[in-house]
Design a protein around this motif. Sequence first.
Motif, short mmCIF file in Angstrom:
data_model
loop_
_atom_site.label_atom_id
_atom_site.label_comp_id
_atom_site.label_asym_id
_atom_site.label_seq_id
_atom_site.Cartn_x
_atom_site.Cartn_y
_atom_site.Cartn_z
N LEU A 35 0.82 -1.21 0.00
CA LEU A 35 0.00 0.00 0.00
C LEU A 35 0.85 1.26 0.00
CD1 LEU A 35 -2.87 -1.15 2.33
CD2 LEU A 35 -3.18 -0.12 0.07
N THR A 60 -8.75 -2.74 4.05
CA THR A 60 -8.12 -1.55 4.61
C THR A 60 -8.70 -1.19 5.98
OG1 THR A 60 -9.58 -0.11 3.30
CG2 THR A 60 -7.38 -0.58 2.40
N PHE A 69 -7.52 5.55 2.27
CA PHE A 69 -6.75 5.27 1.07
C PHE A 69 -7.53 5.72 -0.17
CE2 PHE A 69 -5.17 2.11 4.06
CZ PHE A 69 -3.81 2.23 3.88
#
Length: 190
Positions: A35, A60, A69
């Motif tokens: 990520l 997430t 994100f």
Amino acid sequence: MSAALQLQDSRERFYDRLMPESIITPNHDWLACMLASWCDGAGVLPDYLGLEPQHFKVLTNHYFPSVNFPEQAPSGSKLDYSRMLEKDDLVNLLKLYSKETPETDWMIAIIVAGSLGSDHLWQDLGLWSRPQLSAMLHYNFPELAAKNNKDMKWKKFLYKQLCEAEGIYVCRAPSCEVCIDYPKCFGAED
């Protein structure tokens, strides 16, 4: 400062913000690396890391609940869609050697998406080194990873497994050790 050092520095700072004091599973650490790279525009992973949008949100929220994100790949996807024909076969291969858990299903989807890139698999996934990829594959798919006992490059190894499952042997040499392409399959991945 070189672009590679800037990327590494930026990626590492983002990684440090992602990682809490305790790690949930080893995948937690590898996902943080992927990520951090993905948010920094490295690797080839597409929108949602190659997951379905709802699975991306669950992943997430599970591992990084306090981080928002982007849903779309910051660098834009750089996948080789000519390999899409093998996508289901690759999913099935990885499922054959894994436990049926949401975490493993997430990792399979991400690995398959990374397999559509044109660099080494660890680079396409946004991992920071080949040993990270090896550890991730040994953790999630121990029996499959153990079959790579000569340390073949992982993407080549996975596709070779697909060919062998279909009874397709495209190598020209009777064994890897005498093949002129040996360095392409087993050489260093710097």
